[in-house]
Write an enzyme that holds these catalytic residues in place. Structure first.
Site, PDB file in Angstrom:
ATOM      1  N   CYS A   1      -1.753   0.061  12.859  1.00 54.67           N
ATOM      2  CA  CYS A   1      -2.239   0.663  13.541  1.00 54.67           C
ATOM      3  C   CYS A   1      -3.554   1.317  13.921  1.00 54.67           C
ATOM      4  O   CYS A   1      -4.434   0.005  13.722  1.00 54.67           O
ATOM      5  CB  CYS A   1      -2.594   2.292  12.146  1.00 54.67           C
ATOM      6  SG  CYS A   1      -0.649   2.669  11.208  1.00 54.67           S
TER       7      CYS A   1
ATOM      8  N   ASN B   1       8.338   2.200  15.170  1.00 54.74           N
ATOM      9  CA  ASN B   1       7.729   1.011  14.494  1.00 54.74           C
ATOM     10  C   ASN B   1       6.111   1.361  13.276  1.00 54.74           C
ATOM     11  O   ASN B   1       6.172   0.666  11.987  1.00 54.74           O
ATOM     12  CB  ASN B   1       7.222  -0.023  15.063  1.00 54.74           C
ATOM     13  CG  ASN B   1       5.806   0.143  15.352  1.00 54.74           C
ATOM     14  OD1 ASN B   1       5.721   1.111  15.418  1.00 54.74           O
ATOM     15  ND2 ASN B   1       5.833  -1.218  16.011  1.00 54.74           N
ATOM     16  N   GLY B   2       6.027   2.590  12.593  1.00 56.16           N
ATOM     17  CA  GLY B   2       4.865   3.080  12.474  1.00 56.16           C
ATOM     18  C   GLY B   2       3.630   3.212  12.490  1.00 56.16           C
ATOM     19  O   GLY B   2       2.147   2.557  11.952  1.00 56.16           O
TER      20      GLY B   2
ATOM     21  N   TYR C   1       0.747  -1.509  -0.086  1.00 61.03           N
ATOM     22  CA  TYR C   1       0.137  -0.026   0.049  1.00 61.03           C
ATOM     23  C   TYR C   1       1.353   1.237  -0.234  1.00 61.03           C
ATOM     24  O   TYR C   1       2.295   1.634   0.327  1.00 61.03           O
ATOM     25  CB  TYR C   1      -0.599   0.044   1.204  1.00 61.03           C
ATOM     26  CG  TYR C   1      -0.169  -0.263   2.371  1.00 61.03           C
ATOM     27  CD1 TYR C   1      -0.396   0.864   3.173  1.00 61.03           C
ATOM     28  CD2 TYR C   1      -0.506  -1.356   3.218  1.00 61.03           C
ATOM     29  CE1 TYR C   1       0.558   1.178   4.460  1.00 61.03           C
ATOM     30  CE2 TYR C   1      -0.189  -1.111   4.923  1.00 61.03           C
ATOM     31  CZ  TYR C   1       0.798   0.346   4.643  1.00 61.03           C
ATOM     32  OH  TYR C   1       1.131   0.147   6.571  1.00 61.03           O
TER      33      TYR C   1
ATOM     34  N   ASN D   1      -7.067   3.151  13.608  1.00 56.86           N
ATOM     35  CA  ASN D   1      -8.263   3.689  13.311  1.00 56.86           C
ATOM     36  C   ASN D   1      -8.802   4.491  13.703  1.00 56.86           C
ATOM     37  O   ASN D   1      -9.396   4.074  14.522  1.00 56.86           O
ATOM     38  CB  ASN D   1      -8.949   2.793  11.858  1.00 56.86           C
ATOM     39  CG  ASN D   1      -7.207   2.630  11.046  1.00 56.86           C
ATOM     40  OD1 ASN D   1      -8.004   1.726   9.427  1.00 56.86           O
ATOM     41  ND2 ASN D   1      -6.480   2.398  10.663  1.00 56.86           N
TER      42      ASN D   1
ATOM     43  N   HIS E   1      -4.438   7.027  13.505  1.00 55.54           N
ATOM     44  CA  HIS E   1      -5.224   8.105  12.403  1.00 55.54           C
ATOM     45  C   HIS E   1      -6.611   7.822  11.992  1.00 55.54           C
ATOM     46  O   HIS E   1      -6.837   6.624  12.522  1.00 55.54           O
ATOM     47  CB  HIS E   1      -3.667   7.776  11.140  1.00 55.54           C
ATOM     48  CG  HIS E   1      -4.257   6.901  10.703  1.00 55.54           C
ATOM     49  ND1 HIS E   1      -5.100   6.116   9.435  1.00 55.54           N
ATOM     50  CD2 HIS E   1      -2.801   5.385  10.682  1.00 55.54           C
ATOM     51  CE1 HIS E   1      -4.292   5.018   9.230  1.00 55.54           C
ATOM     52  NE2 HIS E   1      -3.380   4.505  10.390  1.00 55.54           N
TER      53      HIS E   1
END
Length: 389
Positions: free
Chosen positions: A336, A313-314, A300, A338, A318
């Site tokens: 993440c 680490n990402g 992605y 969401n 968000h």
């Protein structure tokens, strides 16, 4: 006849007395004055001694005089600039009051007057050390900032530090509220060593913090020395904690002990360890109104709104409109957290550097492999064990 004899006897006795007195007096003669010792010249003692090399620019620098006093004293660099110094009240010692420079020749001049009145010149020179590398240390929190209650103080060096104990001794933390904290060395990153200061518990709100790192002149080992001192004064803000329980599918924001938000959320896909949101205390480090997120592994390349980084680490909190339908009921993300666009914006507006995000309910733990701020994954005893002292 008798009368004449008596007179002669008296005269004879008187003459004998006179002669005796005269002899006694003449034997001693006049008293001589004692010889006085000559007064000494002034004697100078330099620190460092004349001809010294490799002198540390923050070492004590001075000169003393015995059997006299200084008339004038000067220490000058190779360009002729005078070093600031302090002359003692009795004018018998002079001490430099400012650090010197690296790789410079310094020369003494002036005079001292001895007790005998003779002038003795100050003379001689020495040279300061020439580092093989000058190492810069950068503080992560600038002057005047307000940060969250889990914020570590970080110093990132642009070179490896061999003598970590020497550097750590040059660091000082002052707080308006007493706290228990310790420095810990983490593995080298971004081209050099790094050290963090972490408190045992979260910082008390409102604490004023001043960090002073007297790094100039510190011998880091292996020929490296500190380039410059660094310092900062900042404030600990309100106590905002994100409670992120993946099993609840919610994200709860607590502020000063009160719940101020409760958002439906989606966490990392539980069935894939590569996509799990890591459990443990994360720390907000930065935020972006728009953040490009790219993954070759999961194919992605997206720009996401209102992204708050909570790990290197990402992992972010968000907005993701594509998962709005399952937020609050299912975990489908790549790690993440969401939220809807509106909820992500609402949280984004409140987040500051150093806020803790306490993730629970996932099988994979946040650890050193996740990089950057993993300070709170260690017990207090483990953390103290990272100190070089």
């Amino acid at each position: 006849m008798r009368r004449v004899g008596l007179i002669l006897a008296v005269v004879a006795v008187g003459s004998l007395i006179a002669v005796t007195v005269a002899i006694a007096s003449g034997a001693r003669g006049p008293l001589a004055k004692p010889t006085e010792a000559p007064k000494p010249d002034a004697v100078l003692a330099y620190d460092p001694g004349p001809g010294a090399t490799g002198v540390n620019p923050i070492a004590p620098i001075g000169v003393k005089v015995s059997s006299g006093s200084f008339t004038e004293v000067a220490l000058r660099d190779a360009q002729g600039a005078a070093v600031e110094g302090t002359l003692s009240d009795d004018r018998t010692s002079w001490t430099a009051s400012q650090p010197l420079h690296y790789a410079q020749m310094y020369t003494w001049s002036g005079t001292a007057t001895g007790e005998n009145g003779n002038a003795v010149p100050l003379e001689g020179a020495f040279r300061t050390v020439e580092p093989q590398a000058l190492v810069r240390g950068l503080l992560n929190v600038g002057d005047g900032r307000t940060v969250g209650i889990a914020a570590p103080i970080e110093i990132q060096f642009d070179h490896h530090v061999a003598d970590r104990a020497a550097v750590e001794r040059a660091l000082k933390i002052e707080t308006s509220t007493p706290v228990e904290g310790a420095w810990g060395w983490l593995p080298d990153e971004n081209g050099g060593s790094r050290i963090h200061y972490r408190t045992k518990e979260y910082w008390p709100t409102g604490t004023k913090v001043t960090v002073t790192a007297k790094l100039f002149g510190v011998d880091y080992g292996d020929g490296a020395f500190g380039r410059a001192d660094v310092s900062s004064s900042f404030t600990i803000g309100r106590a905002q904690i994100v409670k992120a329980d993946a099993n609840s599918h919610r994200l709860v924001v607590m502020r000063n002990g009160k719940k101020v938000a409760d958002f439906p959320a989606s966490y990392g896909l539980a069935s894939d360890p590569e996509r799990n949101t890591r459990s443990g205390i994360h720390v907000v480090s930065e935020k972006f109104t728009d953040k490009r997120m790219v993954s070759q592994q999961f194919d992605y390349d997206l720009v996401e709104k209102w992204a708050v980084r909570m790990s290197n680490n990402g992992e972010f909190i968000h907005a993701n409109p594509n998962t709005t339908g399952v937020q609050g009921s299912s975990n489908v993300t790549h790690g993440c957290i969401n939220l809807s666009t509106a909820n992500a914006k609402a949280y984004y507006d409140t987040a500051i550097y150093g806020d803790p995000v306490e993730v629970t309910g996932t099988p994979v733990k946040l650890a050193a492999r996740d990089g950057d701020i993993w300070d709170w994954t260690l017990s207090w005893d483990q953390w103290k064990g990272l100190s070089a002292l």
